[in-house]
Design an enzyme around this catalytic site. Structure first.
Site, PDB file in Angstrom:
ATOM      1  N   GLN A   1      14.314   6.513 -34.980  1.00 34.59           N
ATOM      2  CA  GLN A   1      15.731   7.717 -33.684  1.00 34.59           C
ATOM      3  C   GLN A   1      16.153   6.278 -34.220  1.00 34.59           C
ATOM      4  O   GLN A   1      17.386   6.121 -33.126  1.00 34.59           O
ATOM      5  CB  GLN A   1      14.472   7.674 -32.582  1.00 34.59           C
ATOM      6  CG  GLN A   1      14.134   8.197 -32.643  1.00 34.59           C
ATOM      7  CD  GLN A   1      13.181   9.264 -31.446  1.00 34.59           C
ATOM      8  OE1 GLN A   1      12.788   8.301 -30.439  1.00 34.59           O
ATOM      9  NE2 GLN A   1      11.772  10.040 -31.735  1.00 34.59           N
TER      10      GLN A   1
ATOM     11  N   HIS B   1      11.578   6.063 -29.923  1.00 38.58           N
ATOM     12  CA  HIS B   1      11.291   5.105 -28.813  1.00 38.58           C
ATOM     13  C   HIS B   1      12.084   3.766 -28.692  1.00 38.58           C
ATOM     14  O   HIS B   1      11.235   2.905 -27.657  1.00 38.58           O
ATOM     15  CB  HIS B   1      10.075   4.465 -27.838  1.00 38.58           C
ATOM     16  CG  HIS B   1       9.524   6.534 -27.381  1.00 38.58           C
ATOM     17  ND1 HIS B   1       8.604   6.933 -26.689  1.00 38.58           N
ATOM     18  CD2 HIS B   1       9.849   8.373 -28.538  1.00 38.58           C
ATOM     19  CE1 HIS B   1       8.157   8.309 -27.121  1.00 38.58           C
ATOM     20  NE2 HIS B   1       8.789   9.170 -27.708  1.00 38.58           N
TER      21      HIS B   1
ATOM     22  N   GLU C   1      12.615  12.398 -16.560  1.00 38.25           N
ATOM     23  CA  GLU C   1      12.784  11.971 -15.145  1.00 38.25           C
ATOM     24  C   GLU C   1      14.174  11.285 -14.521  1.00 38.25           C
ATOM     25  O   GLU C   1      14.882  11.068 -15.779  1.00 38.25           O
ATOM     26  CB  GLU C   1      11.741  10.721 -15.028  1.00 38.25           C
ATOM     27  CG  GLU C   1      10.490  11.200 -14.942  1.00 38.25           C
ATOM     28  CD  GLU C   1       9.767   9.854 -14.306  1.00 38.25           C
ATOM     29  OE1 GLU C   1       8.323  10.452 -14.648  1.00 38.25           O
ATOM     30  OE2 GLU C   1       9.487   8.298 -14.752  1.00 38.25           O
TER      31      GLU C   1
ATOM     32  N   TYR D   1       7.391   1.749 -12.942  1.00 39.57           N
ATOM     33  CA  TYR D   1       7.479   3.260 -12.673  1.00 39.57           C
ATOM     34  C   TYR D   1       6.395   4.653 -13.615  1.00 39.57           C
ATOM     35  O   TYR D   1       6.550   5.058 -13.859  1.00 39.57           O
ATOM     36  CB  TYR D   1       8.913   3.538 -13.247  1.00 39.57           C
ATOM     37  CG  TYR D   1       9.754   3.136 -12.998  1.00 39.57           C
ATOM     38  CD1 TYR D   1      10.198   3.451 -11.550  1.00 39.57           C
ATOM     39  CD2 TYR D   1      10.480   1.891 -12.634  1.00 39.57           C
ATOM     40  CE1 TYR D   1      11.221   3.391 -10.569  1.00 39.57           C
ATOM     41  CE2 TYR D   1      11.174   1.190 -12.207  1.00 39.57           C
ATOM     42  CZ  TYR D   1      11.681   2.110 -11.419  1.00 39.57           C
ATOM     43  OH  TYR D   1      12.416   1.984 -10.189  1.00 39.57           O
TER      44      TYR D   1
END
Length: 365
Positions: free
Chosen positions: A84, A149, A241, A251
Site C-alpha cells: 500500500q 497501513h 472512524e 484512540y
C-alpha cells in the site's frame, strides 16, 4: 459519536471525460471539472496558489500540471514502493508563495531491512521543474516488512509544527506501544526537531515525536476552522472512524473498536474503555475512508465547517455536519470512483482524486 445515517444522495446530470459535469444534490447544483487526467496511482494533490497543481503518484513520481502542460518534478527522495506504500501525501507550506516550501510523506527503506513512513521538506523551483534543498525531517521507528497501513497525511498546524499520521503497519498491539511510532500521529517542527511541548518528551521509554496513539490506519487529516486536527481512519470490518485529535490521547486500537475482525471475531474489549477516546463518528459497514478536509465555506457558504471524507470502498465523498456529527450527504457520481484525497483549493473549490479514474477533479458552484 454516532453511526452513519445517509440523509441525502446526489444524481449525475451529465458527464464527459474532457468536460465539466453538472450535478444536482439535495442542497444545490454544482459542477465537477477534471483538472488532471491520465495519472497512475494518484495519492495526494496540492492545488497551487497561482494556478496549476502538484499531484503525487504512488510509484514515486511528483507531477506538476499548469495550463495544459505537464512535467515530472525531479529531485525527489528515494521512495520504496511496498504494498500500500510508496510516494504518498503532499502539503504546501502555509507560506508557500514566499518560501516555495512543501512537505512530502513517503515510504523509506530502512537500514537492516523493512520500510516505514517518512517525512521530508523541499523547495519547489520557480519553474516547478525540480525540488531543491530536500531534507528528511522524520522516519518512523522501527520499520517492518509488512506492506500495509502506512498512513499517511501531513498537516501544518497553526503554530507551524507538522503533524503526520502513521498506521500500525498491521502490527495491532504496536498501536498501544509508545516505544514505536506504529499507530500514532507524530508532531515535529519544520526542521525535524521535537517540539518542547509534545506530550511525552519527558516520559521514559516513549518516543518524543508521538502526539496521539492507538490508531489503526489514519489516511485522512485536516484542520477545522479553529485549527484543531481531525482524522479519518480505517477500522477493520466496520468501525471506520472520524476522530478529533487531542494532545496525548489514546484512540483505543486494538483494545476498543466498533468493528470486528475480518474473521468475525470480536476486537479487544468492546467499544468503550476508560482512558480511551470515542470517535466523533463511525461507519458500519466500512467505507474505507481516505482523504479528509474541513471546508471554509469560501464558495459554498452553506457547507462552512462541514467535513468531507473520500470513500475508497463505495465510491463517494461523504459530507458530515452537526453536533453530534452525522453523515448528511453522499456526493456520488462516476467521477467519485475510489476517492483517495479531498482538499480545498486556494479559491475555495473542492478538489479530489479519483484513484480509479486516474484524475484530479474540482467541485465549484
Amino acid at each position: 459519536m454516532t453511526s452513519a445515517t445517509h440523509l441525502a444522495t446526489i444524481t449525475l446530470v451529465g458527464l464527459s471525460s474532457l468536460c465539466a459535469a453538472t450535478v444536482a444534490s439535495a442542497q444545490k447544483t454544482y459542477t465537477i471539472t477534471p483538472m488532471a487526467e491520465g495519472l497512475e496511482g494518484p495519492w495526494g494533490v496540492a492545488p497551487l496558489p497561482r494556478g496549476g497543481l502538484l499531484v503525487t503518484e504512488k510509484a514515486g513520481r511528483l507531477i506538476h500540471q499548469k495550463d495544459g502542460k505537464r512535467n515530472e518534478v525531479s529531485g525527489m527522495p528515494k521512495v520504496a514502493v511496498v504494498g500500500q506504500g510508496g510516494l504518498l501525501d503532499i502539503t504546501l507550506a502555509r507560506d508557500f508563495e514566499q518560501s516555495r516550501m512543501l512537505f512530502l510523506t513517503y515510504v523509506k527503506a530502512q537500514d537492516g531491512g523493512g520500510a516505514g513512513t517518512a517525512l521530508a521538506s523541499a523547495r519547489l523551483s520557480d519553474d516547478a521543474s525540480r525540488l531543491e534543498d530536500l531534507m528528511e525531517l522524520f522516519a518512523m521507528k522501527p520499520g517492518s516488512n509488512g506492506g500495509q497501513h502506512f498512513g499517511s497525511r501531513v498537516v501544518e498546524a497553526p503554530d507551524g509544527t507538522l503533524l503526520v499520521t502513521i498506521g500500525e503497519r498491521g502490527n495491532r498491539p504496536a498501536a498501544q506501544d509508545r516505544s514505536t511510532h506504529n499507530g500514532s500521529i507524530i508532531r515535529v517542527n519544520r526542521d525535524g526537531s521535537v517540539p518542547d511541548d509534545n506530550p511525552f518528551v519527558d516520559t521514559p521509554d516513549v518516543l518524543p515525536e508521538i502526539w496521539s496513539y492507538g490508531h489503526r490506519n489514519p489516511q485522512g487529516a485536516g484542520l477545522d476552522l479553529e485549527g484543531r486536527l481531525w482524522v479519518s481512519e480505517h477500522g477493520a470490518k466496520g468501525g471506520d472512524e472520524v476522530n478529533r485529535i487531542a494532545k496525548g490521547a489514546n484512540y483505543g486500537w486494538p483494545v476498543i473498536s466498533y468493528g470486528e475482525h475480518y474473521s468475525g471475531e470480536k476486537i479487544g474489549e468492546g467499544s468503550e474503555k476508560e482512558g480511551m477516546e470515542q470517535p466523533e463518528f463511525y461507519w458500519d459497514p466500512s467505507i474505507a475512508p481516505a482523504g479528509l478536509m474541513v471546508y471554509s465555506g469560501a464558495q459554498f457558504p452553506d457547507w462552512e465547517g462541514d467535513i468531507f471524507v473520500g470513500a475508497l470502498k463505495f465510491d463517494y465523498i461523504a459530507r458530515l455536519s452537526g453536533d453530534p456529527l452525522e453523515e448528511v450527504e453522499q456526493i456520488k457520481t462516476s467521477e467519485t470512483a475510489r476517492v483517495r484525497d479531498v482538499v480545498e483549493g486556494p479559491d475555495g473549490g473542492i478538489w479530489f482524486i479519483s484513484e480509479i479514474n486516474g484524475t484530479v477533479y474540482r467541485i465549484t458552484p
